[in-house]
Design a protein around this motif. Structure first.
Motif, PDB file in Angstrom:
ATOM      1  N   VAL A 236      91.703  37.965 -50.155  1.00 14.70           N
ATOM      2  CA  VAL A 236      91.532  36.609 -49.553  1.00 14.70           C
ATOM      3  C   VAL A 236      92.016  35.730 -50.878  1.00 14.70           C
ATOM      4  CG1 VAL A 236      90.102  34.978 -48.178  1.00 14.70           C
ATOM      5  CG2 VAL A 236      89.871  37.508 -47.830  1.00 14.70           C
ATOM      6  N   PRO A 237      92.919  34.846 -50.393  1.00 16.55           N
ATOM      7  CA  PRO A 237      93.241  33.765 -51.459  1.00 16.55           C
ATOM      8  C   PRO A 237      91.755  33.065 -51.751  1.00 16.55           C
ATOM      9  CG  PRO A 237      94.783  33.665 -49.584  1.00 16.55           C
ATOM     10  CD  PRO A 237      93.769  34.809 -49.171  1.00 16.55           C
ATOM     11  N   ARG A 238      91.894  32.333 -53.133  1.00 18.47           N
ATOM     12  CA  ARG A 238      90.864  31.570 -53.596  1.00 18.47           C
ATOM     13  C   ARG A 238      90.326  30.553 -52.979  1.00 18.47           C
ATOM     14  NH1 ARG A 238      90.105  27.367 -56.399  1.00 18.47           N
ATOM     15  NH2 ARG A 238      92.385  27.280 -56.779  1.00 18.47           N
ATOM     16  N   LEU A 239      91.425  29.827 -52.431  1.00 19.30           N
ATOM     17  CA  LEU A 239      91.185  28.469 -51.391  1.00 19.30           C
ATOM     18  C   LEU A 239      91.782  28.731 -50.316  1.00 19.30           C
ATOM     19  CD1 LEU A 239      90.186  25.615 -51.648  1.00 19.30           C
ATOM     20  CD2 LEU A 239      92.420  25.108 -52.195  1.00 19.30           C
ATOM     21  N   LEU A 240      91.003  28.774 -48.950  1.00 20.58           N
ATOM     22  CA  LEU A 240      91.574  29.045 -47.687  1.00 20.58           C
ATOM     23  C   LEU A 240      91.546  27.430 -46.950  1.00 20.58           C
ATOM     24  CD1 LEU A 240      89.497  32.071 -46.848  1.00 20.58           C
ATOM     25  CD2 LEU A 240      92.270  31.753 -47.236  1.00 20.58           C
ATOM     26  N   SER A 241      92.577  27.413 -46.089  1.00 22.05           N
ATOM     27  CA  SER A 241      92.412  26.310 -45.052  1.00 22.05           C
ATOM     28  C   SER A 241      91.833  26.343 -43.660  1.00 22.05           C
ATOM     29  CB  SER A 241      93.754  25.547 -45.272  1.00 22.05           C
ATOM     30  OG  SER A 241      94.471  25.794 -46.409  1.00 22.05           O
ATOM     31  N   ALA A 242      91.470  25.366 -43.161  1.00 23.36           N
ATOM     32  CA  ALA A 242      91.044  25.305 -41.890  1.00 23.36           C
ATOM     33  C   ALA A 242      91.122  23.783 -41.369  1.00 23.36           C
ATOM     34  CB  ALA A 242      89.690  25.641 -41.729  1.00 23.36           C
ATOM     35  N   ILE A 243      91.243  23.755 -40.052  1.00 26.07           N
ATOM     36  CA  ILE A 243      91.220  22.447 -39.409  1.00 26.07           C
ATOM     37  C   ILE A 243      89.789  22.131 -38.755  1.00 26.07           C
ATOM     38  CG2 ILE A 243      92.373  21.078 -37.562  1.00 26.07           C
ATOM     39  CD1 ILE A 243      94.370  22.171 -39.758  1.00 26.07           C
TER      40      ILE A 243
END
Length: 177
Positions: free
Chosen positions: A37-44
């Motif tokens: 899993v990428p170090r920084l994830l995005s969400a809304i």
């Protein structure tokens, strides 16, 4: 492809607030990928300000991508940059025709052409599509987000390949001598 709604935990990583995974997080979930899993994830989230906490960047509702392969790939390229390992696994998980259809729908789109270029570059296979029309070139790597390399034009996609390496996998048995 099924995209999840709001969650409070994603891959054992707690979100700072209940939010809907976006970009790479949404694609990893929808494609059921087993990837780092990428170090920084995005969400809304529901708030109207962008925040970053605990390995998450929570975007505002106005940043929400369309709940589709194209929507989340575009979001990832626009806001998260390139994660070639994740992109390759996504491309292996989706049908070749799905990527080709994205290009057919928006053959001059900046992000569509980048997706097309990256698909062919990473997988080493050419989609059955005509070369892009005469539109402005776009960089493969958004240098506002990541470092790019020397540029080389891909006339087929109208993309400047500024990736800092090659798609070839090389094994290394130890430090260079």
């Amino acid at each position: 492809m099924q995209f999840s709604g709001s969650v409070s935990v994603f891959h054992d990583r707690r979100l700072p607030e209940t939010a809907a995974p976006a970009g790479y997080a949404a694609l990893i979930h929808a494609c059921e990928l087993s990837v780092p899993v990428p170090r920084l994830l995005s969400a809304i989230g529901s708030r109207h300000r962008i925040s970053e906490q605990d390995g998450w960047r929570i975007y505002t509702p106005r940043h929400a991508p369309e709940a589709s392969l194209e929507g989340h790939l575009t979001f990832a390229l626009k806001y998260e940059g390139l994660d070639l390992a994740v992109l390759k696994r996504i491309f292996l998980a989706v049908k070749e025709g799905d990527i080709a259809e994205l290009v057919r729908q928006k053959p001059t789109g900046l992000y569509t052409r980048r997706i097309w270029f990256l698909y062919e570059w990473l997988l080493g296979r050419e989609l059955q599509l005509p070369s892009a029309d005469k539109v402005s070139y776009v960089d493969a790597v958004d240098t506002d987000l990541q470092f790019g390399g020397t540029r080389q034009n891909s006339t087929r996609h109208r993309v400047r390949n500024n990736l800092p390496g090659t798609p070839a996998v090389r094994s290394c048995s130890g430090p260079p001598r």
